[in-house]
Design an enzyme around this catalytic site. Sequence first.
Site, short mmCIF file in Angstrom:
data_model
loop_
_atom_site.label_atom_id
_atom_site.label_comp_id
_atom_site.label_asym_id
_atom_site.label_seq_id
_atom_site.Cartn_x
_atom_site.Cartn_y
_atom_site.Cartn_z
N ARG A 37 -34.29 -17.29 -6.68
CA ARG A 37 -33.13 -16.72 -5.97
C ARG A 37 -33.01 -17.29 -4.55
NH1 ARG A 37 -33.03 -10.53 -8.38
NH2 ARG A 37 -31.39 -11.02 -9.87
N LYS A 194 -30.83 -3.38 -28.69
CA LYS A 194 -30.01 -2.23 -29.07
C LYS A 194 -28.52 -2.46 -28.98
CE LYS A 194 -33.31 1.32 -27.79
NZ LYS A 194 -33.56 2.43 -26.89
N GLY A 354 -31.67 -11.07 -18.31
CA GLY A 354 -33.09 -11.35 -18.05
C GLY A 354 -33.84 -11.93 -19.23
N GLY A 377 -27.27 -7.35 -14.53
CA GLY A 377 -26.23 -6.33 -14.69
C GLY A 377 -24.83 -6.87 -14.45
P1 AMP Z 1 -32.33 -6.60 -24.72
O1 AMP Z 1 -33.01 -6.19 -23.46
O2 AMP Z 1 -31.45 -5.57 -25.30
O3 AMP Z 1 -31.65 -7.95 -24.58
O4 AMP Z 1 -33.47 -6.78 -25.80
C1 AMP Z 1 -34.46 -7.75 -25.72
C2 AMP Z 1 -35.67 -7.28 -26.49
O5 AMP Z 1 -35.30 -7.07 -27.83
C3 AMP Z 1 -36.78 -8.30 -26.50
O6 AMP Z 1 -37.89 -7.73 -25.88
C4 AMP Z 1 -37.04 -8.55 -27.97
O7 AMP Z 1 -38.41 -8.61 -28.29
C5 AMP Z 1 -36.44 -7.34 -28.64
N1 AMP Z 1 -36.04 -7.60 -30.02
C6 AMP Z 1 -35.16 -8.49 -30.44
N2 AMP Z 1 -35.07 -8.47 -31.78
C7 AMP Z 1 -35.94 -7.53 -32.21
C8 AMP Z 1 -36.29 -7.03 -33.51
N3 AMP Z 1 -35.73 -7.51 -34.62
N4 AMP Z 1 -37.19 -6.03 -33.58
C9 AMP Z 1 -37.74 -5.56 -32.44
N5 AMP Z 1 -37.45 -5.99 -31.21
C10 AMP Z 1 -36.56 -6.97 -31.09
#
Ligand code: AMP
Length: 397
Positions: A37, A194, A354, A377
Amino acid sequence: MADWKTLDDMDLTGQRVLVRVDLNVPVDGTTVTDTTRIDRIVPTIRDILAKGGKPILLSHFGRPKGQVVPEMSLRVVLPALEAALGQTVAFVERPNGDELANTPDGTVTLVENTRFSAMEEKNDPQMAQFLASLGDIYCNDAFSAAHRAHASTEGVARLLPSCAGRLMEAELNALEAALTSPQRPLGAVVGGAKVSTKIALLENLVGKLDLLVIGGGMANTFLAAQGAQVGASLQEADLHDTARAILKAAEDAGCQVLLPVDGRVATEFAAGAAYETVALTAETQLGDGQMILDAGPETESAIETEIASLKTLIWNGPLGAFEIPPFDSATMAAAKTAGRLTQEAGLITVAGGGDTVAALNQAGVSDHFTYISSAGGAFLEWMEGKELPGVAALSAS
Ligand code: AMP
């Protein structure tokens, strides 16, 4: 077209230039552990100096919640900032506009953590007024803080002649090229854990994209919403209606959706865990202990083929549990394909968030992408189609 000004539009000679930067860098005790940064704001500071202006840097650091917290003093970043700039930087705890006007030419000043005042996050007009008294021109170079309407990101921008710094300018131009006026076909890879954190983003994107690749844990929710039994896989059972509505909106808008057609399925969430490749359809029935941890090889090839048909690609979120190999496979494969197509075929690739940045670094393709946003964000809110207060204020001034 952008209606904000850049440093090129401003006469900076002899002017105090208040520069909102993002110095919220990771620190281990007294040492900055990642200077990315800091390095990224250097061109803006150098440009201001070259144009005869006096840069006065404003930034938040951590979450002191309106209190003076010594451990969150910006003093800790001074050595790294001075090293990056190759010159000394004056540090002031209690800035005074007249004193700042009388510093020698070439002075760079860093002001103490803006969040030491409770008025900052409230966007209190009194604080905005005080900040405005410190400068003649305001320059915002902190896209990563532009989704917050704070005194140093929004309020002050409305009180002084304002412009975007070089980093903000690059970020806004890249985002505009990717979503506002993209070369088509336009696609996005959206993955991650999610659906719940990305509903607004998906709703906004399906109306704009030609192709949406859904991966990661959130793909499990979509598969389950279509009738698949996903066993112990990460999924959000309360979001099946939402997932179906997003698929319907995509269909109505003519956006092709690519969901995983196969997955790497394991019974243990661990690096090196044994897995089997399982076809994924609405009829799939996984056992109670089985988890889809990554997309499978057929999905990898389908993604590769689809990405090759695009002119612009936006990426947010991994396609699997990329931190634990071998479940990094689909993310690494798609990242390498996107990087190669950027270099060889002129694909425009814009990525942010991130985990995405970490995944692209892991794939070794960060330098191959057209633009990687360091904003978390703010990047997501931009993908959601929201107006960012810090950017809107620049346009208004
Ligand atoms: P996010 O912060 O929503 O972008 O999610 C990223 C996280 O999702 C990472 O730590 C990944 O390890 C996890 N992730 C992605 N695909 C899967 C999966 N099929 N099962 C469990 N965790 C997952």
